[in-house]
Design an enzyme around this catalytic site. Sequence first.
Site, short mmCIF file in Angstrom:
data_model
loop_
_atom_site.label_atom_id
_atom_site.label_comp_id
_atom_site.label_asym_id
_atom_site.label_seq_id
_atom_site.Cartn_x
_atom_site.Cartn_y
_atom_site.Cartn_z
N ASP A 90 0.83 -1.26 0.01
CA ASP A 90 -0.01 0.01 -0.11
C ASP A 90 0.88 1.28 0.15
O ASP A 90 0.31 2.30 0.47
CB ASP A 90 -0.98 0.08 1.32
CG ASP A 90 -0.16 -0.31 2.58
OD1 ASP A 90 1.03 -0.09 2.59
OD2 ASP A 90 -0.65 -0.75 3.54
N GLU A 119 -1.13 -9.12 -1.26
CA GLU A 119 -1.77 -8.57 0.09
C GLU A 119 -2.70 -7.65 -0.42
O GLU A 119 -2.94 -6.33 -0.09
CB GLU A 119 -0.52 -7.49 0.94
CG GLU A 119 -1.24 -7.36 2.12
CD GLU A 119 -0.01 -6.67 3.15
OE1 GLU A 119 0.06 -5.33 2.99
OE2 GLU A 119 0.65 -7.22 3.91
N GLU A 160 -2.06 5.18 3.12
CA GLU A 160 -2.02 3.73 2.55
C GLU A 160 -3.37 3.31 2.41
O GLU A 160 -3.58 2.56 1.48
CB GLU A 160 -1.32 2.94 3.73
CG GLU A 160 0.18 3.26 3.54
CD GLU A 160 0.63 4.34 4.87
OE1 GLU A 160 -0.39 4.84 5.22
OE2 GLU A 160 1.66 4.32 4.92
N HIS A 171 6.23 4.40 13.85
CA HIS A 171 6.69 5.27 12.57
C HIS A 171 5.24 5.80 11.82
O HIS A 171 5.63 6.55 10.60
CB HIS A 171 7.38 4.36 11.66
CG HIS A 171 6.56 3.34 10.79
ND1 HIS A 171 5.95 2.47 11.31
CD2 HIS A 171 6.27 3.54 9.61
CE1 HIS A 171 5.28 1.59 10.28
NE2 HIS A 171 5.61 2.37 9.14
N ARG A 174 2.61 7.88 9.57
CA ARG A 174 2.14 9.14 9.29
C ARG A 174 1.20 9.58 10.19
O ARG A 174 1.20 10.61 10.51
CB ARG A 174 2.14 9.29 7.97
CG ARG A 174 1.91 10.71 7.43
CD ARG A 174 1.61 10.68 5.87
NE ARG A 174 2.81 10.20 5.33
CZ ARG A 174 3.64 11.21 4.41
NH1 ARG A 174 3.36 12.41 4.59
NH2 ARG A 174 4.82 10.96 3.86
N HIS A 197 12.81 4.62 13.78
CA HIS A 197 12.54 4.78 12.54
C HIS A 197 13.19 6.27 12.07
O HIS A 197 12.87 7.12 12.65
CB HIS A 197 11.24 4.89 12.23
CG HIS A 197 10.87 4.66 10.64
ND1 HIS A 197 10.83 5.79 9.91
CD2 HIS A 197 10.16 3.58 10.09
CE1 HIS A 197 10.46 5.07 8.59
NE2 HIS A 197 9.93 3.89 8.73
#
Length: 372
Positions: free
Chosen positions: A107, A129, A143, A210, A212, A243
């Site tokens: 994604d 996926e 995503e 991590h 967003r 990250h």
Amino acid sequence: MSGANPATGGRRKVLVVYGTRPEAIKLAPVVWALRARPERFAVAVCCSGQHRELLAGLAPALALAPDRELDLMRPGAGLNELFSRLLIGLDGEIAAAAPDWVVVQGDTSTTLAGALAAFHRGVPVAHVEAGLRTKDLARPFPEEANRQLVDRLSTLLFAPTEGACAALAAEGISGAGVEVTGNTGIDTLLRVVSSLPAGPPRADVLVTVHRRESFGAPLEGILAGVRDLATGFPGSRFLLPVHPNPEVAPRVVAALAGVPNVELVPPLEYPALVAALRDSRFVLTDSGGLQEEAPALGKPVLVLREVTERPEGVALGVARLVGSARGRIVAEGARLLSDEAAYRAMARVELPYGDGRAAERIADRLAVEGDG
Ligand code: UDP
């Protein structure tokens, strides 16, 4: 279009496109399975370089040996600049390779750009996926939109679970192009874990963050929760691979660098991450991949998000959605550290996401696809 290709001696030409760490981890077994059938497939691999830094640290075991590595990232580029660069760059790769299939995974911006570029060129897309959904375009961002768009553009949709297959059907995407294969990430995990030496446990609690949509206040809540939990359990060791995202790393360091039982480390090579997971007591994470990997090794997961596109672990009682609120993280973490019965109830090996043979199923399907 997708049958035997005269340019490759009748073999099917498959272009595998990836750009980030999770894509590399989850496409590695697909590339291995395709390359293991050289009489059937001519395999080309293209890396967009979206996560150059993280890909460099993945470990030789996972090297996909890309035929092409693009250099499309620019510091400070926003999502639109990134996407346009990826679309144009991957379009050129698809035009040059002239594949029968483009395979993308997951994604990310690379996934969507690869799928859209293939679609524009009339090359069928196979999505590994497929069907993961929160149905909330804001979480995870971007995503969730990427997944929905890629599934709409794909000809073959490899859903990891029956739930993902049902989510596709609910959007009117069903029929012969959809196949439940399991998640290829479990293939990689089981292969890597079986080759790891025994080692002393590195930490009791593995932490990663991590996403967003966590940036800002949610991230501060998560980090305060981890700090309070670690301070409340000074005998427990916490390990946090940081990250490198500039929105994440400085905040993590500011919040946790002074806590003696919290070890902040650079991103771990995948085998080292798997060893840390195997030897941990439980996991605190907002990562998608870790939500799949932890139950496969019998490790409870406290998910640092409000919603998840991976509900299977929650339904089985081996994962809990705890969100980003400091108090909830402390309460749920403390329960797993101090209440043995509560811990035992969650510490079960479960494989809702795959049985380790997903990539073989995908290669089987690509091998017959297009045959009359
Ligand atoms: N991972 C890793 N090293 C680390 C942290 C994570 O190899 O230091 C692996 C992890 O096991 C999982 C994948 O990276 O397979 C998850 O990547 P990430 O959290 O970046 O993305 P997501 O899974 O949320 O898409």
